[in-house]
Design a protein around this motif. Structure first.
Motif, short mmCIF file in Angstrom:
data_model
loop_
_atom_site.label_atom_id
_atom_site.label_comp_id
_atom_site.label_asym_id
_atom_site.label_seq_id
_atom_site.Cartn_x
_atom_site.Cartn_y
_atom_site.Cartn_z
N MET A 56 1.00 -1.29 -0.11
CA MET A 56 -0.14 0.02 0.07
C MET A 56 0.90 1.37 0.01
N GLY A 62 2.82 5.29 -3.85
CA GLY A 62 1.90 4.07 -4.46
C GLY A 62 2.45 3.54 -5.70
N HIS A 63 3.03 4.46 -6.63
CA HIS A 63 3.88 3.97 -7.94
C HIS A 63 4.78 3.08 -7.64
N GLY A 65 4.94 1.31 -4.77
CA GLY A 65 4.55 0.13 -4.37
C GLY A 65 3.89 -0.82 -5.34
N ARG A 66 3.38 -0.45 -6.36
CA ARG A 66 2.78 -1.24 -7.41
C ARG A 66 4.06 -1.98 -8.19
N LYS A 67 5.23 -1.12 -8.25
CA LYS A 67 6.31 -2.03 -8.68
C LYS A 67 6.83 -3.17 -7.81
N ALA A 69 5.05 -4.67 -5.55
CA ALA A 69 4.26 -5.85 -5.49
C ALA A 69 4.43 -6.72 -6.96
N ALA A 70 4.65 -6.11 -7.85
CA ALA A 70 4.97 -6.89 -9.12
C ALA A 70 6.08 -7.62 -8.89
N MET A 80 0.07 -8.30 -3.84
CA MET A 80 -0.89 -7.43 -4.72
C MET A 80 -0.65 -6.15 -4.16
N PHE A 81 -1.24 -5.13 -5.14
CA PHE A 81 -1.26 -3.57 -4.41
C PHE A 81 -2.71 -3.36 -4.22
N HIS A 83 -4.66 0.28 -3.12
CA HIS A 83 -4.81 1.59 -3.05
C HIS A 83 -5.39 1.98 -1.65
#
Length: 330
Positions: A56, A62-63, A65-67, A69-70, A80-81, A83
């Motif tokens: 999260m 957040g950007h 975090g997405r990376k 998680a991937a 998983m991410f 929001h």
């Protein structure tokens, strides 16, 4: 500001670029001295997780975090991410007590994130924080806090998240790499999570997946006339033909290259048989070998076709560089 009002200075641009690299490199380098027991505890917490790592973060965090998680998901750690803003409007239902939350915030005071911390705490969800705010609300709620603080941002105004997000990303990568190693995650595992990528194709594609088989494989006997040999090669379009015995065991091969060399030598081919012109003891590969092994064999011996045999030397298939290119192995 109008482009006409901007005083463009090429040297200043280059200086700022170099300064950015220096600041961000220092930010990442500084992490090494702050990695200790907390980092090991974070790895252990994720390893004990029976669910997923839920990452999260708000805004630029957040950007990042997405990376992260991937990266975790592709290296053996289900992740998983979610929001934070969406979490407070129903997406918290995605998170269970079996999960581990990895919360990212440079200040540790992001309103959307801190608003859901009490709920996660009541659910008994363990939390790892990546933050520069070691006394923040996020750090106080987290079971483990990873220090991603930086001395200054690369932004000349020291405002835009630049060095801080680079440090967050590096900390997340370090976590993923440590988990990958502890889990014994290997190339084959990586390939299974990347079947559409180049590595996946190389590590998952076998010769049997791309070879020609059955009637598509050109083959003749030792006593086959040269004319029939040419007809077989032309009809099957491999650029070569196997020469086999009555039990379909491979005795030799004849290729377009062999034909060219014989013509250049002025050999009279009209009365020749396949046995006369074949190249005995050809290079072969097994059907259960990886396709990249066939590529390596062909490159090593500078050939464009290879015959596929079973454990008894019986012809079961054939392939050439075009087949491998179509399968995107090369």
């Amino acid at each position: 500001m109008s482009p006409d009002a901007v005083n463009f200075d090429a040297q200043q641009v280059l200086n700022l670029a170099r300064k950015t690299f220096e600041i961000e490199a220092a930010a990442v380098s500084g992490l090494a001295g702050r990695v200790g027991g907390e980092f090991a505890e974070a790895v252990a917490l994720v390893l004990a997780c029976r669910g997923r790592v839920v990452v999260m973060g708000m805004g630029k965090s957040g950007h990042i975090g997405r990376k992260i998680a991937a990266t975790l998901a592709s290296t053996g750690t289900p992740a998983m991410f979610v929001h934070p803003a969406e979490a407070s409007h129903g997406d918290l239902g995605m998170i269970t007590s079996q999960d581990v939350v990895l919360a990212i915030s440079n200040s540790g005071e992001s309103q959307e994130l801190t608003a859901i911390l009490p709920v996660l705490s009541r659910q008994g969800v363990p939390m790892i924080a990546i933050t520069g705010g070691l006394q923040s609300a996020l750090a106080r709620q987290a079971r483990v806090t990873l220090d991603s603080s930086v001395a200054l941002e690369a932004c000349p105004l020291n405002l835009a998240p630049t060095a801080s997000t680079t440090a967050q990303l590096a900390m997340g990568d370090a976590l993923a790499v440590a988990l990958l190693d502890v889990r014994g995650f290997k190339e084959d595992d990586f390939a299974r999570s990347h079947p559409g990528g180049a590595l996946g194709r190389k590590l998952l594609t076998h010769v049997s997946d791309v070879m020609r088989s059955g009637s598509d494989v050109p083959r003749v006997r030792l006593d086959t006339s040269f004319t029939e040999l040419m007809r077989e090669m032309s009809g099957k379009g491999l650029g070569a033909s196997a020469v086999v015995d009555d039990a379909q065991r491979v005795l030799g091969i004849f290729t377009d290259g062999d034909l060219r060399r014989l013509v250049e030598k002025g050999v009279d081919l009209r009365s020749s048989t396949a046995g006369d012109v074949m190249h005995a003891g050809p290079r072969t590969v097994r059907a259960d070998a990886l396709a990249v092994e066939a590529v390596a064999l062909m490159e090593q011996h500078r050939i464009t076709s290879v015959l596929v045999i079973d454990e008894d030397g019986v012809l079961v298939g054939a392939l050439n560089t075009n087949d491998l290119m179509r399968a995107k192995v090369i």
